[in-house]
Design an enzyme around this catalytic site. Structure first.
Site, PDB file in Angstrom:
ATOM      1  N   CYS A 280       2.925   1.664   3.093  1.00 43.24           N
ATOM      2  CA  CYS A 280       4.048   0.724   3.156  1.00 43.24           C
ATOM      3  C   CYS A 280       5.231   1.257   2.350  1.00 43.24           C
ATOM      4  O   CYS A 280       6.382   1.183   2.789  1.00 43.24           O
ATOM      5  CB  CYS A 280       3.643  -0.641   2.615  1.00 43.24           C
ATOM      6  SG  CYS A 280       2.229  -1.379   3.448  1.00 43.24           S
TER       7      CYS A 280
ATOM      8  N   CYS B 210       0.842  -1.202   0.000  1.00 40.17           N
ATOM      9  CA  CYS B 210       0.000   0.000   0.000  1.00 40.17           C
ATOM     10  C   CYS B 210       0.882   1.259   0.000  1.00 40.17           C
ATOM     11  O   CYS B 210       2.082   1.178   0.257  1.00 40.17           O
ATOM     12  CB  CYS B 210      -0.905  -0.003   1.232  1.00 40.17           C
ATOM     13  SG  CYS B 210      -0.011   0.146   2.789  1.00 40.17           S
TER      14      CYS B 210
END
Length: 77
Positions: free
Chosen positions: A14, A11
């Site tokens: 991340c 994501c």
């Protein structure tokens, strides 16, 4: 060499955590390697239920947030 692991499925948070970790390690001037752990089963084996998570040398340091580079640097030195 310090092993930094970024736990998350890829994501945007991340990716930002990975960028912050790399910036912190470079600024600290340490030898490091960054590994991205994206498989949910591998993440859960490390006891992390909320991503992104930051693991340094096998110890979970943060989960569920994007730590800023200065905070990560303090964890590295």
């Amino acid at each position: 060499m310090i092993k930094i692991q970024i736990l998350g499925t890829g994501c945007p948070k991340c990716k930002k955590l990975a960028e912050n970790a790399e910036a912190a390690a470079k600024e600290a001037g340490i030898e490091y390697e960054i590994e991205k752990v994206t498989q949910i089963n591998d993440i859960m084996k490390m006891g992390v239920m909320i991503t992104p998570a930051l693991v340094i040398d096998g110890e979970v340091k943060t989960s569920g947030k994007v730590a800023p580079p200065d905070d990560i640097k303090a964890m590295l030195v």
